[in-house]
Write a protein that holds these residues in place. Structure first.
Motif, short mmCIF file in Angstrom:
data_model
loop_
_atom_site.label_atom_id
_atom_site.label_comp_id
_atom_site.label_asym_id
_atom_site.label_seq_id
_atom_site.Cartn_x
_atom_site.Cartn_y
_atom_site.Cartn_z
N LEU A 115 4.01 4.38 15.48
CA LEU A 115 4.26 5.16 14.28
C LEU A 115 5.64 5.77 14.45
CD1 LEU A 115 0.88 7.08 13.86
CD2 LEU A 115 1.48 4.78 13.07
N VAL A 116 6.49 5.65 13.42
CA VAL A 116 7.90 5.95 13.57
C VAL A 116 8.40 6.89 12.48
CG1 VAL A 116 10.22 4.95 13.77
CG2 VAL A 116 8.23 3.63 14.52
N ALA A 126 14.84 -3.32 18.47
CA ALA A 126 14.61 -4.63 17.85
C ALA A 126 13.13 -4.69 17.52
CB ALA A 126 15.01 -5.76 18.79
N MET A 127 12.81 -4.67 16.21
CA MET A 127 11.42 -4.48 15.82
C MET A 127 11.23 -4.88 14.37
SD MET A 127 11.52 -0.34 15.34
CE MET A 127 12.31 0.39 13.89
N GLN A 128 9.98 -5.04 13.98
CA GLN A 128 9.60 -5.13 12.58
C GLN A 128 9.16 -3.73 12.14
OE1 GLN A 128 8.42 -6.43 8.72
NE2 GLN A 128 9.85 -7.24 10.24
N PHE A 129 9.69 -3.26 11.00
CA PHE A 129 9.46 -1.90 10.53
C PHE A 129 8.94 -1.94 9.10
CE2 PHE A 129 11.63 2.41 9.52
CZ PHE A 129 10.48 3.11 9.86
N VAL A 130 7.82 -1.29 8.87
CA VAL A 130 7.22 -1.15 7.54
C VAL A 130 7.40 0.31 7.14
CG1 VAL A 130 5.18 -1.58 6.13
CG2 VAL A 130 5.49 -2.83 8.28
N TRP A 131 8.08 0.60 6.05
CA TRP A 131 8.54 1.96 5.83
C TRP A 131 8.47 2.44 4.39
CZ3 TRP A 131 12.44 1.89 2.34
CH2 TRP A 131 13.25 0.74 2.26
N LYS A 132 8.59 3.78 4.28
CA LYS A 132 8.84 4.44 3.01
C LYS A 132 9.79 5.60 3.27
CE LYS A 132 6.06 7.20 0.93
NZ LYS A 132 4.89 7.76 0.20
N GLY A 166 0.79 -1.22 0.00
CA GLY A 166 0.00 0.00 0.00
C GLY A 166 0.82 1.27 0.00
N LEU A 167 0.75 2.04 1.07
CA LEU A 167 1.46 3.31 1.18
C LEU A 167 2.96 3.15 1.30
CD1 LEU A 167 -0.85 5.07 3.80
CD2 LEU A 167 -0.78 5.53 1.35
N PHE A 168 3.41 1.94 1.65
CA PHE A 168 4.81 1.72 1.99
C PHE A 168 5.54 0.95 0.88
CE2 PHE A 168 2.28 2.08 5.84
CZ PHE A 168 2.91 3.16 6.44
N THR A 169 6.87 0.99 0.93
CA THR A 169 7.67 0.40 -0.13
C THR A 169 8.43 -0.85 0.29
OG1 THR A 169 9.49 1.92 0.39
CG2 THR A 169 7.99 2.58 -1.36
N GLY A 213 7.06 5.20 9.06
CA GLY A 213 6.33 3.94 8.93
C GLY A 213 5.75 3.41 10.21
N LEU A 214 5.47 2.11 10.19
CA LEU A 214 4.83 1.38 11.28
C LEU A 214 5.81 0.41 11.89
CD1 LEU A 214 1.69 0.29 9.19
CD2 LEU A 214 2.07 2.51 10.31
N ALA A 215 5.73 0.20 13.20
CA ALA A 215 6.65 -0.73 13.85
C ALA A 215 5.96 -1.46 14.99
CB ALA A 215 7.88 0.00 14.38
N VAL A 216 6.43 -2.69 15.23
CA VAL A 216 5.98 -3.49 16.37
C VAL A 216 7.20 -4.13 17.01
CG1 VAL A 216 4.71 -5.55 17.12
CG2 VAL A 216 3.66 -3.96 15.50
#
Length: 234
Positions: free
Chosen positions: A98-99, A65-71, A24-27, A184-187
């Motif tokens: 939100l990061v 230490a995380m999962q990151f979804v980014w652009k 979607g919005l991320f790459t 992006g998003l992170a958990v």
């Protein structure tokens, strides 16, 4: 420079070209820092949701230490989302965030709004690469929607209850991001032996709003010697 940990797309492909059509919005996405299990991301285009799962010990101190979804972006920017954890957990400090991040190394300078499993919601930040993380705790616990607005070298936090639009939370930080940076998003599970999941919905990335800089009058309780803060009315 430490590189990203394993990258796993649920579709089984790890190329950025594939990510462009599935996020979607991320790459792209991947694990930042040391993670015992590879993180996962599922984008539901119809529902407009991102389901993000991760291991990872924490996003704190000098490393993350995380999962990151980014652009990649530059200049002023805003990101907002509704954040909900999936299932119950024994870990009250699991984090969904939100990061805004300068780079993809584990000790990068960054700022985020971190929603914890127990409802604590904070503006966390690391001003310098490999420096200590500090936080400003919001007086609103477990908000439904959260937002970050980066305007120049300032980042402002806004929060909202369910069905409302975010309004300034009285928390902001001055932090310079040079050139292009990541949003992006992170958990993070806050326990590298665990795996935690959160759903991000109504995700928006766009123009920062000058209204975010109109902060309400709030007291800040400062903890010494850490310098961490908590927003309060009294």
């Amino acid at each position: 420079m430490k590189l990203l940990c394993a990258v796993l797309l649920l579709a089984g492909a790890a190329s950025s070209a594939k990510a462009d059509s599935t996020l979607g919005l991320f790459t792209d996405h991947g694990d930042v820092g040391k993670c015992s299990q590879a993180g996962t991301v599922t984008y539901d285009a119809k529902a407009g949701t991102y389901t993000v799962g991760a291991a990872g010990a924490n996003m704190w101190f000098k490393t993350d230490a995380m999962q990151f979804v980014w652009k990649k972006v530059s200049g002023d920017v805003a990101i907002s989302a509704v954040i909900d954890f999936v299932g119950s957990s024994k870990e009250p400090h699991r984090k969904a965030c939100l990061v805004i991040r300068q780079d993809l190394t584990e000790g990068s300078a960054y700022v985020d709004v971190a929603k914890h499993g127990d409802g604590l919601t904070s503006l966390q930040y690391r001003s310098d690469k490999d420096g200590a993380t500090k936080e400003i705790q919001s007086m609103v616990s477990a908000p439904s929607k959260v937002r970050l607005d980066k305007i120049g070298d300032m980042v402002y936090l806004s929060v909202a209850a369910a069905g409302q639009d975010p309004s300034p939370a009285g928390a902001s930080v001055k932090l310079h991001f040079g050139g292009t940076f990541y949003v992006g998003l992170a958990v993070s599970a806050h326990n590298d032996e665990a795996f935690e999941t959160a759903v991000f919905s109504d995700v928006k990335i766009g123009k920062a709003s000058d209204l975010a800089a109109v902060q309400p009058s709030r007291l800040h309780v400062i903890t010494l010697p850490s310098g961490d803060q908590r927003v309060t009315d009294n």
